[in-house]
Design a protein around this motif. Structure first.
Motif, PDB file in Angstrom:
ATOM      1  N   GLY A   1     -80.416 -41.786  -8.777  1.00 37.77           N
ATOM      2  CA  GLY A   1     -81.800 -41.641  -9.335  1.00 37.77           C
ATOM      3  C   GLY A   1     -83.469 -42.543  -9.416  1.00 37.77           C
ATOM      4  O   GLY A   1     -84.299 -41.847  -9.880  1.00 37.77           O
ATOM      5  N   GLY A   2     -83.204 -43.212  -8.210  1.00 40.46           N
ATOM      6  CA  GLY A   2     -84.653 -43.606  -7.343  1.00 40.46           C
ATOM      7  C   GLY A   2     -84.851 -43.162  -6.146  1.00 40.46           C
ATOM      8  O   GLY A   2     -85.497 -43.362  -5.448  1.00 40.46           O
ATOM      9  N   ASN A   3     -84.128 -41.995  -5.443  1.00 40.50           N
ATOM     10  CA  ASN A   3     -84.287 -41.814  -4.609  1.00 40.50           C
ATOM     11  C   ASN A   3     -85.446 -41.030  -4.001  1.00 40.50           C
ATOM     12  O   ASN A   3     -86.428 -41.346  -3.018  1.00 40.50           O
ATOM     13  N   HIS A   4     -86.375 -40.186  -5.340  1.00 40.08           N
ATOM     14  CA  HIS A   4     -87.110 -39.924  -5.083  1.00 40.08           C
ATOM     15  C   HIS A   4     -88.850 -41.054  -4.952  1.00 40.08           C
ATOM     16  O   HIS A   4     -89.749 -40.799  -4.313  1.00 40.08           O
ATOM     17  N   GLN A   5     -88.340 -41.920  -5.067  1.00 35.98           N
ATOM     18  CA  GLN A   5     -89.683 -43.611  -5.223  1.00 35.98           C
ATOM     19  C   GLN A   5     -89.414 -43.337  -3.583  1.00 35.98           C
ATOM     20  O   GLN A   5     -90.418 -44.830  -3.005  1.00 35.98           O
ATOM     21  N   PHE A   6     -88.407 -43.255  -2.427  1.00 36.22           N
ATOM     22  CA  PHE A   6     -88.769 -44.065  -0.879  1.00 36.22           C
ATOM     23  C   PHE A   6     -88.722 -42.753  -0.580  1.00 36.22           C
ATOM     24  O   PHE A   6     -88.565 -41.388  -0.281  1.00 36.22           O
ATOM     25  N   PRO A   7     -89.319 -42.582   0.946  1.00 32.89           N
ATOM     26  CA  PRO A   7     -90.034 -41.471   1.721  1.00 32.89           C
ATOM     27  C   PRO A   7     -88.592 -40.744   2.248  1.00 32.89           C
ATOM     28  O   PRO A   7     -88.609 -39.627   2.536  1.00 32.89           O
TER      29      PRO A   7
ATOM     30  N   VAL B   1     -82.880 -46.025   3.586  1.00 32.97           N
ATOM     31  CA  VAL B   1     -81.657 -45.792   1.884  1.00 32.97           C
ATOM     32  C   VAL B   1     -80.582 -44.717   2.110  1.00 32.97           C
ATOM     33  O   VAL B   1     -81.176 -44.164   2.892  1.00 32.97           O
ATOM     34  N   VAL B   2     -79.408 -45.019   1.649  1.00 29.90           N
ATOM     35  CA  VAL B   2     -78.362 -44.656   1.668  1.00 29.90           C
ATOM     36  C   VAL B   2     -78.396 -44.432   0.727  1.00 29.90           C
ATOM     37  O   VAL B   2     -77.629 -44.869   0.011  1.00 29.90           O
ATOM     38  N   ASN B   3     -77.166 -43.013  -0.139  1.00 36.08           N
ATOM     39  CA  ASN B   3     -76.322 -42.753  -1.126  1.00 36.08           C
ATOM     40  C   ASN B   3     -75.396 -42.716  -0.736  1.00 36.08           C
ATOM     41  O   ASN B   3     -73.958 -41.681   0.122  1.00 36.08           O
ATOM     42  N   THR B   4     -74.183 -43.674  -1.254  1.00 34.20           N
ATOM     43  CA  THR B   4     -72.158 -43.096  -0.823  1.00 34.20           C
ATOM     44  C   THR B   4     -72.384 -42.397  -1.155  1.00 34.20           C
ATOM     45  O   THR B   4     -71.080 -41.653  -0.984  1.00 34.20           O
ATOM     46  N   HIS B   5     -72.468 -41.371  -2.496  1.00 33.32           N
ATOM     47  CA  HIS B   5     -72.511 -39.846  -2.794  1.00 33.32           C
ATOM     48  C   HIS B   5     -74.056 -39.984  -3.922  1.00 33.32           C
ATOM     49  O   HIS B   5     -74.635 -40.205  -4.658  1.00 33.32           O
TER      50      HIS B   5
ATOM     51  N   ILE C   1     -83.756 -45.399 -14.483  1.00 38.31           N
ATOM     52  CA  ILE C   1     -84.474 -45.517 -15.541  1.00 38.31           C
ATOM     53  C   ILE C   1     -85.430 -46.049 -15.573  1.00 38.31           C
ATOM     54  O   ILE C   1     -86.350 -46.276 -16.024  1.00 38.31           O
ATOM     55  N   GLY C   2     -85.437 -47.049 -15.079  1.00 41.87           N
ATOM     56  CA  GLY C   2     -86.530 -48.265 -14.125  1.00 41.87           C
ATOM     57  C   GLY C   2     -86.548 -48.181 -13.499  1.00 41.87           C
ATOM     58  O   GLY C   2     -86.455 -46.944 -12.527  1.00 41.87           O
ATOM     59  N   ASP C   3     -87.531 -48.307 -12.803  1.00 41.00           N
ATOM     60  CA  ASP C   3     -87.959 -49.607 -11.366  1.00 41.00           C
ATOM     61  C   ASP C   3     -87.521 -49.623  -9.920  1.00 41.00           C
ATOM     62  O   ASP C   3     -88.132 -50.899  -9.918  1.00 41.00           O
ATOM     63  N   ILE C   4     -86.507 -49.347  -9.560  1.00 50.01           N
ATOM     64  CA  ILE C   4     -85.612 -49.774  -8.297  1.00 50.01           C
ATOM     65  C   ILE C   4     -86.747 -50.203  -7.837  1.00 50.01           C
ATOM     66  O   ILE C   4     -87.026 -51.382  -6.442  1.00 50.01           O
TER      67      ILE C   4
END
Length: 297
Positions: free
Chosen positions: A105-111, A94-98, A77-80
């Protein structure tokens, strides 16, 4: 033994419990995006908190001597990325716990993002999540308004992103600290935790947090909760990490590891079938314990 409630998942007027007590004891830092609140919970750990949505999700920025790691990217929702860039300018993992919506939600902002090697998780990151899968999380009083400028809840969705699957045992080397992956299925089959053996840090994702734990989830793509698996996972992490500091991904950012044993025992008590519970309009059962709850089907 049951009492009726409206909704086991989202308490009515949930925002009246804010601010959570622990935040009064932590150092708050300026946030580059007002949707987020930023707290320094350890000299090398920052909690990036989203208190204006009922999920109260927390992403963690963990600093090392060579690189940093961002654990989860929140609701989208915000700009992490803007927040992270203001806190740290070096190499970032960048790592996702699940792969639930509020963690990717903000994954696409990172390579690149890393996630446990599970077919549903891979599909979610590859294709994103459409509006129909996430819209219910914007309904009613789910959010303390206003939304950030430019955000439209009527088109809310999760963007696809670039990703790398990882296996249990994988090590993220930050230089002076190493974060190791442990698979922790139950809440979801793709759940992982990260642990730092030297500093005795355990980042638990959604497997534990000091609120209502979800052991009831169903999903059209198969990312389902399994009570018995969740129970086994809690016993395993309690056995291994009860002397660690626990960093949960919702509500408040720290707890002593001893709480893991309490949660494992709570699952045992539910399995024994002799506890009172609340039942909501969907037939879910909510069991309340000191400091947390558990929802089952």
């Amino acid at each position: 033994m049951s009492q009726p409630i409206k909704d086991a998942v989202q308490p009515e007027q949930w925002y009246k419990a804010l601010p959570r007590p622990q935040y009064k004891t932590l150092k708050q830092l300026p946030s580059a995006d007002p949707w987020f609140s930023v707290y320094q919970v350890k000299p090398d750990v920052y909690a990036i908190y989203e208190p204006r949505h009922f999920q109260e999700v927390i992403s963690f920025l963990i600093l090392g001597s060579r690189r940093a790691l961002l654990l989860d990217t929140g609701l989208g929702i915000g700009d992490i990325k803007k927040v992270v860039d203001a806190l740290y300018q070096g190499e970032l993992l960048v790592v996702n716990t699940h792969s639930h919506f509020d963690h990717i939600g903000g994954n696409h902002q990172f390579p690149m993002a890393h996630i446990l090697n599970h077919p549903v998780a891979i599909n979610r990151l590859k294709n994103g999540l459409p509006y129909d899968m996430v819209k219910k999380n914007m309904e009613g009083d789910s959010t303390v308004l206003p939304y950030p400028e430019g955000f439209d809840p009527d088109t809310y969705h999760i963007e696809p992103c670039a990703f790398t699957p990882v296996e249990p045992g994988h090590v993220f080397d930050l230089g002076d600290k190493k974060l190791r992956v442990i698979a922790t299925p139950g809440h979801s089959p793709d759940s992982l935790m990260l642990y730092d053996e030297e500093n005795k840090y355990l980042f638990t994702g959604d497997t534990f947090y000091p609120a209502t734990l979800y052991a009831h989830l169903e999903s059209p793509d198969g990312l389902m909760s399994v009570f018995d698996t969740y129970r086994s996972t809690m016993h395993e992490v309690a056995r291994r990490f009860s002397d660690y500091t626990v960093f949960p991904s919702h509500n408040e950012p720290m707890r002593p590891g001893s709480v893991l044993t309490e949660v494992a025992q709570a699952f045992d008590a539910i399995a024994a079938g002799d506890l009172p519970y609340e039942t909501d309009e969907k037939g879910l059962h909510k069991y309340t314990f000191p400091g947390f709850c558990i929802i089952t089907k």
